[in-house]
Design an enzyme around this catalytic site. Structure first.
Site, PDB file in Angstrom:
ATOM      1  N   LYS A  68      48.623  40.197 -19.203  1.00 41.45           N
ATOM      2  CA  LYS A  68      49.207  41.525 -19.443  1.00 41.45           C
ATOM      3  C   LYS A  68      50.191  41.957 -18.353  1.00 41.45           C
ATOM      4  O   LYS A  68      51.191  42.598 -18.627  1.00 41.45           O
ATOM      5  CB  LYS A  68      48.100  42.576 -19.592  1.00 41.45           C
ATOM      6  N   ASP A 104      46.320  50.068 -25.546  1.00 41.28           N
ATOM      7  CA  ASP A 104      44.863  50.104 -25.321  1.00 41.28           C
ATOM      8  C   ASP A 104      44.355  51.548 -25.249  1.00 41.28           C
ATOM      9  O   ASP A 104      43.312  51.891 -25.812  1.00 41.28           O
ATOM     10  CB  ASP A 104      44.500  49.366 -24.022  1.00 41.28           C
ATOM     11  N   GLY A 133      40.837  46.562 -15.605  1.00 45.61           N
ATOM     12  CA  GLY A 133      42.011  46.775 -16.441  1.00 45.61           C
ATOM     13  C   GLY A 133      41.735  47.733 -17.582  1.00 45.61           C
ATOM     14  O   GLY A 133      42.561  48.594 -17.910  1.00 45.61           O
ATOM     15  N   ASN A 153      32.469  53.210  -9.590  1.00 40.41           N
ATOM     16  CA  ASN A 153      32.581  51.759  -9.689  1.00 40.41           C
ATOM     17  C   ASN A 153      31.769  51.099  -8.589  1.00 40.41           C
ATOM     18  O   ASN A 153      31.658  51.624  -7.485  1.00 40.41           O
ATOM     19  CB  ASN A 153      34.051  51.330  -9.567  1.00 40.41           C
TER      20      ASN A 153
HETATM   21  P1  ATR Z   1      38.397  44.550 -17.512  1.00 46.34           P
HETATM   22  O1  ATR Z   1      39.837  44.207 -17.283  1.00 46.34           O
HETATM   23  O2  ATR Z   1      37.868  44.106 -18.842  1.00 46.34           O
HETATM   24  O3  ATR Z   1      38.091  45.980 -17.236  1.00 46.34           O
HETATM   25  P2  ATR Z   1      37.491  43.614 -14.923  1.00 46.34           P
HETATM   26  O4  ATR Z   1      38.804  43.914 -14.322  1.00 46.34           O
HETATM   27  O5  ATR Z   1      36.840  42.319 -14.562  1.00 46.34           O
HETATM   28  O6  ATR Z   1      37.568  43.610 -16.508  1.00 46.34           O
HETATM   29  O7  ATR Z   1      36.494  44.823 -14.618  1.00 46.34           O
HETATM   30  C1  ATR Z   1      35.152  44.754 -14.901  1.00 46.34           C
HETATM   31  C2  ATR Z   1      34.474  46.043 -14.458  1.00 46.34           C
HETATM   32  O8  ATR Z   1      33.067  45.876 -14.633  1.00 46.34           O
HETATM   33  C3  ATR Z   1      34.688  46.370 -12.987  1.00 46.34           C
HETATM   34  O9  ATR Z   1      34.675  47.767 -12.818  1.00 46.34           O
HETATM   35  C4  ATR Z   1      33.449  45.733 -12.342  1.00 46.34           C
HETATM   36  O10 ATR Z   1      33.086  46.297 -11.085  1.00 46.34           O
HETATM   37  P3  ATR Z   1      33.746  45.739  -9.717  1.00 46.34           P
HETATM   38  O11 ATR Z   1      35.102  46.349  -9.629  1.00 46.34           O
HETATM   39  O12 ATR Z   1      32.817  46.206  -8.657  1.00 46.34           O
HETATM   40  O13 ATR Z   1      33.785  44.234  -9.869  1.00 46.34           O
HETATM   41  C5  ATR Z   1      32.408  46.062 -13.375  1.00 46.34           C
HETATM   42  N1  ATR Z   1      31.238  45.173 -13.290  1.00 46.34           N
HETATM   43  C6  ATR Z   1      31.148  43.904 -13.712  1.00 46.34           C
HETATM   44  N2  ATR Z   1      29.913  43.403 -13.458  1.00 46.34           N
HETATM   45  C7  ATR Z   1      29.209  44.393 -12.859  1.00 46.34           C
HETATM   46  C8  ATR Z   1      27.866  44.513 -12.353  1.00 46.34           C
HETATM   47  N3  ATR Z   1      26.985  43.494 -12.426  1.00 46.34           N
HETATM   48  N4  ATR Z   1      27.489  45.700 -11.817  1.00 46.34           N
HETATM   49  C9  ATR Z   1      28.349  46.741 -11.754  1.00 46.34           C
HETATM   50  N5  ATR Z   1      29.636  46.686 -12.198  1.00 46.34           N
HETATM   51  C10 ATR Z   1      30.052  45.533 -12.749  1.00 46.34           C
END
Ligand code: ATR
Length: 287
Positions: A68, A104, A133, A153
């Site tokens: 993207k 989106d 994202g 977050n």
């Molecule tokens: P997307 O683009 O689909 O939003 P991403 O950029 O990988 O995917 O973001 C995933 C989100 O889920 C993030 O906010 C991530 O938190 P971090 O920024 O701390 O990585 C969150 N996330 C994923 N696994 C997690 C977990 N086990 N506990 C808490 N937050 C989680």
């Protein structure tokens, strides 16, 4: 004779994308001669591909993970939303120029508007969990309806970077404050991958949320995430994540095939069937 318009979804990997099901359904439903395919594009090939997109023969495309941002950087023109997000998910070739947009957030709004009409007038505060994202698009969407956004977050610095992009209407908090903030919230959105099939559920106490609050998840496998099940058990209005996927596809189809398509219950059922689910998995609710 003019060639049939061809569009595609471009990603890596791309074989799990449901976009072909959606667009092919509309092509058939409206009797439009055109096609929509999957195009697997390796990250190392992305720059070259988007630089010469115009000569690909496609009228446009959906762009998904991880392209993207790269696609954004090769557009000749982007709309206001894509510029704010720094990412495009929809491309169209117009007058020999590559034009990018980001639908989106529009998909998120379309889904809530149809699943919970009036959701943006219940109160002034929205809580967003996650800062990836998807959160970016959701935050943009909530701000566009005049809500104040409270962001939580796991990695606080990521939330802060997201908030910086949008300005004073986005507030970053530590999870220790989540109960207090939920008390004043009218919308709760999960944009993390927690609750997705194979991931642990989101661990959050919904008790502080006001009874009129709306809870939505961008995760749609399973359709009813543990978060939505919890919210429904509390009697809160819920909107599942499938609506966002379906509604974000509308503007692209209209750009490429010159017809504004409708998100119908039949389309929902079709995509659900592909995921091995039915509406019954959502307690029978048809949103
Ligand atoms: P997307 O683009 O689909 O939003 P991403 O950029 O990988 O995917 O973001 C995933 C989100 O889920 C993030 O906010 C991530 O938190 P971090 O920024 O701390 O990585 C969150 N996330 C994923 N696994 C997690 C977990 N086990 N506990 C808490 N937050 C989680």
């Amino acid at each position: 004779m003019e060639k049939e318009p061809r569009a595609a979804v471009i990603g890596w990997p791309v074989k799990h994308s449901r976009s072909p099901i959606i667009h092919r359904y509309w092509l058939e439903h409206y009797g439009i001669a055109g096609s929509y395919d999957r195009l697997a594009l390796r990250p190392e090939e992305a720059e070259g591909f988007f630089r010469t997109f115009i000569s690909s023969g496609l009228v446009g495309a959906n762009v998904t993970i991880p392209h993207k941002e790269t696609a954004f950087s090769f557009c000749d023109e982007v709309d206001e939303t894509a510029r704010r997000l720094g990412a495009v998910n929809t491309l169209v070739v117009r007058d020999g120029r590559l034009v990018g947009s980001n639908t989106d957030g529009i998909g998120f709004l379309g889904s809530l508007d149809s699943g919970a009409p009036g959701w943006d007038e219940i109160g002034a505060n929205a809580v967003v969990l996650g800062a990836g994202g998807a959160a970016r698009a959701v935050v943009w969407a909530l701000l566009s309806r005049g809500l104040t956004v409270h962001l939580f977050n796991r990695t606080r610095s990521r939330a802060e970077a997201l908030a910086e992009r949008f300005g004073a209407e986005v507030h970053v908090h530590d999870f220790a404050k989540v109960s207090e903030i939920l008390e004043g919230a009218s919308v709760l959105v999960n944009t993390t991958s927690l609750g997705m099939e194979g991931q642990p559920p989101l661990d959050i106490d919904l008790a502080p949320l006001p009874a009129r609050a709306v809870v939505t998840d961008i995760v749609y496998v399973p359709l009813e995430t543990p978060l939505l099940a919890l919210a429904r058990a509390r009697g809160l209005l819920t909107v599942d994540g499938l609506g966002m996927l379906l509604h974000q596809a509308v503007p692209g189809f209209e750009l490429w095939f010159a017809r504004k398509p409708e998100v119908t219950p039949e389309l929902r059922r079709l995509v659900l069937a592909d995921m091995g689910q039915t509406e019954a998995d959502l307690g029978g609710a048809l949103t």
